[in-house]
Design a protein around this motif. Structure first.
Motif, PDB file in Angstrom:
ATOM      1  N   UNK A   1       0.861  -1.186   0.000  1.00  0.00           N
ATOM      2  CA  UNK A   1       0.000   0.000   0.000  1.00  0.00           C
ATOM      3  C   UNK A   1       0.894   1.230   0.000  1.00  0.00           C
ATOM      4  N   UNK A   2       0.569   2.172  -0.869  1.00  0.00           N
ATOM      5  CA  UNK A   2       1.320   3.425  -0.942  1.00  0.00           C
ATOM      6  C   UNK A   2       0.314   4.573  -0.792  1.00  0.00           C
ATOM      7  N   UNK A   3       0.446   5.305   0.287  1.00  0.00           N
ATOM      8  CA  UNK A   3      -0.444   6.432   0.543  1.00  0.00           C
ATOM      9  C   UNK A   3       0.246   7.718   0.080  1.00  0.00           C
TER      10      UNK A   3
ATOM     11  N   UNK B   1       3.982  -2.612   4.052  1.00  0.00           N
ATOM     12  CA  UNK B   1       4.271  -3.952   3.535  1.00  0.00           C
ATOM     13  C   UNK B   1       4.030  -4.967   4.643  1.00  0.00           C
ATOM     14  N   UNK B   2       4.171  -6.251   4.285  1.00  0.00           N
ATOM     15  CA  UNK B   2       4.016  -7.311   5.283  1.00  0.00           C
ATOM     16  C   UNK B   2       2.659  -7.317   5.942  1.00  0.00           C
ATOM     17  N   UNK B   3       1.621  -7.025   5.154  1.00  0.00           N
ATOM     18  CA  UNK B   3       0.247  -6.994   5.661  1.00  0.00           C
ATOM     19  C   UNK B   3       0.102  -6.073   6.876  1.00  0.00           C
TER      20      UNK B   3
ATOM     21  N   UNK C   1       2.694  -2.526  -8.710  1.00  0.00           N
ATOM     22  CA  UNK C   1       1.917  -3.617  -8.134  1.00  0.00           C
ATOM     23  C   UNK C   1       1.236  -3.282  -6.824  1.00  0.00           C
ATOM     24  N   UNK C   2       1.359  -2.041  -6.373  1.00  0.00           N
ATOM     25  CA  UNK C   2       0.828  -1.656  -5.061  1.00  0.00           C
ATOM     26  C   UNK C   2      -0.544  -1.005  -5.180  1.00  0.00           C
ATOM     27  N   UNK C   3      -1.258  -1.033  -4.074  1.00  0.00           N
ATOM     28  CA  UNK C   3      -2.506  -0.270  -3.982  1.00  0.00           C
ATOM     29  C   UNK C   3      -2.136   1.187  -3.688  1.00  0.00           C
ATOM     30  N   UNK C   4      -2.616   2.096  -4.519  1.00  0.00           N
ATOM     31  CA  UNK C   4      -2.333   3.513  -4.327  1.00  0.00           C
ATOM     32  C   UNK C   4      -3.525   4.133  -3.593  1.00  0.00           C
ATOM     33  N   UNK C   5      -3.293   4.565  -2.377  1.00  0.00           N
ATOM     34  CA  UNK C   5      -4.360   5.102  -1.534  1.00  0.00           C
ATOM     35  C   UNK C   5      -4.201   6.612  -1.410  1.00  0.00           C
ATOM     36  N   UNK C   6      -5.170   7.386  -1.894  1.00  0.00           N
ATOM     37  CA  UNK C   6      -5.073   8.848  -1.771  1.00  0.00           C
ATOM     38  C   UNK C   6      -5.251   9.298  -0.329  1.00  0.00           C
ATOM     39  N   UNK C   7      -4.440  10.231   0.085  1.00  0.00           N
ATOM     40  CA  UNK C   7      -4.509  10.771   1.449  1.00  0.00           C
ATOM     41  C   UNK C   7      -4.136  12.247   1.382  1.00  0.00           C
TER      42      UNK C   7
END
Length: 207
Positions: free
Chosen positions: A119-121, A153-155, A136-142
């Motif tokens: 996840x990348x915020x 990473x690592x859940x 390959x990451x989920x891009x989360x807007x913040x």
């Protein structure tokens, strides 16, 4: 906005507030001196000449306590000022998103350890850049992030925050004394008059 411009903006913001602290401190010092002199004269009138040293000691005790009170007030004012400066600096962070921000973002990415980030915020407008670096990451807007990124990473067991806000937080204790000293120098308040903080105002015990 460059680092120097940010410092100049912070200095401008706090010049008036520090001037007010200095004026209040000088007024308090004068009140202390007048009160101590009045107390000393009263004691010397009440005691015989042989007890004048005891009278003076009593006046000095009153003066010492009043000076401690004045110092405590100054430290409290400086702590409040440092907190207001920090909030001003946080509000100014979006100004660092200039034409070179893309390069800055790349540098911040390069500082991350090597993991498969899940996840990348990032700020919403940085989503495309983040996707290019982390396909390959989920891009989360913040939008609480003014610049940089917060990666997981690592859940959820591994997290690195490399945002403008976090970097300011880490650098603040080193930045603040210079900002305060520059402003005190501008105001012409000498350290031996109590105008300049004896220690980092951001670290005054709970100013």
């Amino acid at each position: 906005m460059s680092y120097r411009e940010l410092l100049e903006a912070l200095e401008k913001e706090c010049q008036e507030k520090i001037g007010k602290i200095r004026d209040e401190e000088e007024a308090e010092a004068e009140r202390i001196r007048v009160g101590a002199d009045r107390h000393l004269r009263k004691l010397e009138e009440e005691y015989e000449l042989g007890l004048s040293s005891a009278a003076r000691a009593g006046a000095e005790a009153v003066l010492s306590e009043a000076e401690r009170t004045a110092r405590a007030k100054r430290l409290t004012a400086e702590k409040e000022l440092s907190e207001r400066l920090y909030q001003f600096a946080v509000r100014a962070l979006p100004c660092l998103r200039d034409e070179k921000y893309g390069d800055v973002f790349g540098v911040l990415v390069g500082e991350l350890p090597s993991f498969c980030w899940e996840v990348v915020r990032v700020r919403a407008e940085d989503g495309d850049m983040a996707k290019a670096f982390f396909p390959g990451a989920e891009i989360a807007p913040d939008d609480g992030i003014s610049g940089g990124l917060d990666v997981i990473a690592g859940k959820g067991t591994i997290r690195v925050v490399n945002t403008f806000e976090k970097r300011l937080e880490k650098a603040w204790s080193g930045m603040l004394p210079g900002i305060m000293n520059d402003v005190y120098d501008f105001l012409g308040t000498a350290p031996d008059k109590g105008g300049r903080p004896a220690r980092n105002p951001g670290e005054v015990d709970a100013v």
